[in-house]
Write an enzyme that holds these catalytic residues in place. Structure first.
Site, PDB file in Angstrom:
ATOM      1  N   THR A   1     -13.327   3.883   8.045  1.00  0.00           N
ATOM      2  CA  THR A   1     -14.054   3.341   6.888  1.00  0.00           C
ATOM      3  C   THR A   1     -13.810   1.838   6.861  1.00  0.00           C
ATOM      4  OG1 THR A   1     -12.136   3.572   5.443  1.00  0.00           O
ATOM      5  CG2 THR A   1     -13.672   5.441   5.481  1.00  0.00           C
TER       6      THR A   1
ATOM      7  N   TYR B   1       0.836  -1.201   0.000  1.00  0.00           N
ATOM      8  CA  TYR B   1       0.000   0.000   0.000  1.00  0.00           C
ATOM      9  C   TYR B   1       0.879   1.263   0.000  1.00  0.00           C
ATOM     10  CZ  TYR B   1      -3.662   3.216   1.608  1.00  0.00           C
ATOM     11  OH  TYR B   1      -4.542   4.262   1.721  1.00  0.00           O
TER      12      TYR B   1
HETATM   13  P1  NDP Z   1     -13.233   2.124   1.260  1.00  0.00           P
HETATM   14  O1  NDP Z   1     -12.700   0.735   1.231  1.00  0.00           O
HETATM   15  O2  NDP Z   1     -14.381   2.450   2.126  1.00  0.00           O
HETATM   16  O3  NDP Z   1     -13.609   2.610  -0.212  1.00  0.00           O
HETATM   17  C1  NDP Z   1     -12.810   2.323  -1.304  1.00  0.00           C
HETATM   18  C2  NDP Z   1     -13.579   2.679  -2.544  1.00  0.00           C
HETATM   19  O4  NDP Z   1     -12.734   2.408  -3.681  1.00  0.00           O
HETATM   20  C3  NDP Z   1     -14.831   1.828  -2.717  1.00  0.00           C
HETATM   21  O5  NDP Z   1     -15.845   2.611  -3.289  1.00  0.00           O
HETATM   22  C4  NDP Z   1     -14.372   0.765  -3.689  1.00  0.00           C
HETATM   23  O6  NDP Z   1     -15.403   0.163  -4.440  1.00  0.00           O
HETATM   24  C5  NDP Z   1     -13.489   1.614  -4.580  1.00  0.00           C
HETATM   25  N1  NDP Z   1     -12.660   0.806  -5.466  1.00  0.00           N
HETATM   26  C6  NDP Z   1     -11.770  -0.147  -5.152  1.00  0.00           C
HETATM   27  N2  NDP Z   1     -11.259  -0.692  -6.271  1.00  0.00           N
HETATM   28  C7  NDP Z   1     -11.833  -0.053  -7.312  1.00  0.00           C
HETATM   29  C8  NDP Z   1     -11.722  -0.163  -8.710  1.00  0.00           C
HETATM   30  N3  NDP Z   1     -10.929  -1.073  -9.295  1.00  0.00           N
HETATM   31  N4  NDP Z   1     -12.446   0.681  -9.490  1.00  0.00           N
HETATM   32  C9  NDP Z   1     -13.269   1.592  -8.931  1.00  0.00           C
HETATM   33  N5  NDP Z   1     -13.443   1.720  -7.611  1.00  0.00           N
HETATM   34  C10 NDP Z   1     -12.729   0.896  -6.813  1.00  0.00           C
HETATM   35  O7  NDP Z   1     -11.957   3.000   1.630  1.00  0.00           O
HETATM   36  P2  NDP Z   1     -11.748   4.539   2.006  1.00  0.00           P
HETATM   37  O8  NDP Z   1     -12.959   5.335   1.740  1.00  0.00           O
HETATM   38  O9  NDP Z   1     -11.117   4.570   3.334  1.00  0.00           O
HETATM   39  O10 NDP Z   1     -10.602   4.917   0.953  1.00  0.00           O
HETATM   40  C11 NDP Z   1     -10.732   5.884  -0.069  1.00  0.00           C
HETATM   41  C12 NDP Z   1      -9.354   6.340  -0.477  1.00  0.00           C
HETATM   42  O11 NDP Z   1      -8.696   6.932   0.647  1.00  0.00           O
HETATM   43  C13 NDP Z   1      -8.422   5.223  -0.962  1.00  0.00           C
HETATM   44  O12 NDP Z   1      -7.662   5.682  -2.042  1.00  0.00           O
HETATM   45  C14 NDP Z   1      -7.539   4.994   0.243  1.00  0.00           C
HETATM   46  O13 NDP Z   1      -6.300   4.420  -0.105  1.00  0.00           O
HETATM   47  C15 NDP Z   1      -7.402   6.406   0.778  1.00  0.00           C
HETATM   48  N6  NDP Z   1      -6.960   6.480   2.162  1.00  0.00           N
HETATM   49  C16 NDP Z   1      -7.742   5.998   3.177  1.00  0.00           C
HETATM   50  C17 NDP Z   1      -7.317   6.087   4.491  1.00  0.00           C
HETATM   51  C18 NDP Z   1      -8.154   5.597   5.627  1.00  0.00           C
HETATM   52  O14 NDP Z   1      -7.685   5.723   6.785  1.00  0.00           O
HETATM   53  N7  NDP Z   1      -9.329   5.077   5.415  1.00  0.00           N
HETATM   54  C19 NDP Z   1      -5.996   6.674   4.824  1.00  0.00           C
HETATM   55  C20 NDP Z   1      -5.253   7.154   3.697  1.00  0.00           C
HETATM   56  C21 NDP Z   1      -5.732   7.059   2.428  1.00  0.00           C
HETATM   57  P3  NDP Z   1     -16.192  -1.164  -3.919  1.00  0.00           P
HETATM   58  O15 NDP Z   1     -17.229  -0.691  -2.955  1.00  0.00           O
HETATM   59  O16 NDP Z   1     -16.750  -1.745  -5.171  1.00  0.00           O
HETATM   60  O17 NDP Z   1     -15.163  -2.050  -3.268  1.00  0.00           O
END
Ligand code: NDP
Length: 313
Positions: A271, A232
């Site tokens: 999340t 990651y």
């Molecule tokens: P979630 O797991 O709640 O959401 C991830 C989202 O990305 C979901 O909507 C998922 O879709 C979508 N996704 C995954 N793969 C694909 C794909 N191939 N095409 C389109 N959509 C896709 O995570 P978060 O909301 O926490 O994360 C959102 C962003 O924030 C990410 O980039 C994460 O790396 C970043 N982030 C999060 C942190 C945290 O503490 N939560 C910290 C730092 C960064 P589906 O529902 O279909 O799986």
């Protein structure tokens, strides 16, 4: 007071400051956008992406909520549409070139172009202290290559405007090049990735590919890669480097056709990705992304932010 307690106090203070900033509305002259302004958010069916979509729509923009699973996306969009927001919805899997192409075609026909792209879609398969690289390929493919594919596909669709189009990628402090902990051990590689003169798409790609090759060969543990959530962290390090590179490439564009590109860390957010164990809400995690997307008088590009403040890469 211990170091940990001090850090907690600093975090709480910043949380309060940002909460206060969030209560200040944009004035009319700051609002360069309208309901005709189109923002695309990837992975917007849940988590931080859903919140970014909700907050951007709350500011009066038209938001295209995208989801790789259209039925889940439709449900999420319905919630916002029922709240009176301008939300459209389309299927988009950032891993599938055909899905990206179909999405571009749809945007071109229905809207003619877009003004804001938020790359939020991402995956992480480790929680807590686990550091399995079983899904390293998917993590790099989604978080880095997926983000890159979207940026490349959307740039030709970004509409000229005096305010400039914007690209914001949700990244992570875990991908910091020069963090005190969790960084690449190789100082030459760090220097090359950190220096805009030596930074190139080939260098970023070859760095993640070397990591993936070592994963395949089972030698990655001694490869000098970041120690925490290694796959990651590598994916976000690549996103950060690509942001800086693209800012340099896009800086040639003439006035009126500017595209600004930045990335940010949302913090440790409650999340599904963190098993709901973060220390801030998705609403708070979305804030800096929304703020960056809407910056009035934006001349800021190629930067990395956290909690509305620039941090080092
Ligand atoms: P979630 O797991 O709640 O959401 C991830 C989202 O990305 C979901 O909507 C998922 O879709 C979508 N996704 C995954 N793969 C694909 C794909 N191939 N095409 C389109 N959509 C896709 O995570 P978060 O909301 O926490 O994360 C959102 C962003 O924030 C990410 O980039 C994460 O790396 C970043 N982030 C999060 C942190 C945290 O503490 N939560 C910290 C730092 C960064 P589906 O529902 O279909 O799986």
């Amino acid at each position: 007071m211990t170091g940990k307690e001090k850090a907690k106090e600093r975090r709480e203070k910043r949380l309060q400051q940002v909460s206060l900033l969030r209560t200040i509305p944009y004035s009319d002259h700051q609002r360069w956008w309208s309901s005709e302004t189109i923002a695309v958010v990837t992975g917007a069916n849940r988590g931080i992406g859903f919140e970014i979509a909700r907050q951007l729509a709350g500011q009066g923009l038209t938001v295209i909520l995208t989801s790789r699973d259209i039925s889940v996306g439709l449900e999420a969009a319905k919630v916002l549409q029922e709240g009176g927001f301008n939300i459209d919805i389309h299927q988009l899997d950032v891993l599938e070139q055909s899905s990206i192409e179909e999405f571009c075609e749809w945007i071109r026909e229905k809207y003619g172009g877009i003004d804001i792209l938020v790359n939020n879609a991402g995956v992480n398969f480790n929680i807590g202290n686990n550091n399995s690289v079983e899904f390293a390929k998917e993590v790099i493919a989604t978080n880095y290559y997926g983000t890159k594919s979207m940026i490349k596909a959307m740039i030709p669709l970004m509409r000229p405007s005096s305010a400039g189009a914007r690209i914001v990628s949700v990244s992570s402090r875990l991908g910091k090049l020069n963090g005190r902990r969790n960084r690449l051990e190789n100082p030459t590689l760090r220097q090359q990735l950190g220096d805009l003169d030596s930074l190139s798409e080939e260098l970023i790609d070859s760095t993640v590919e070397t990591f993936l090759k070592e994963v395949e060969e089972g030698t990655w543990e001694s490869g000098g890669w970041p120690q925490t959530l290694t796959d990651y962290s590598m994916s976000k390090l690549a996103v950060n480097a690509y942001t800086r590179l693209m800012a340099k490439i896009l800086s040639d564009r003439p006035e009126g056709e500017k595209i600004y590109i930045n990335c940010y860390c949302p913090g440790w957010v409650k999340t599904a990705m963190t098993g709901w164990s973060g220390n801030v809400s998705a609403e708070y995690g979305a804030d800096t992304g929304v703020w960056l997307s809407l910056l009035p008088d934006q001349a800021i590009t190629g930067k990395f932010f956290a909690e509305r403040r620039e941090i080092s890469f």
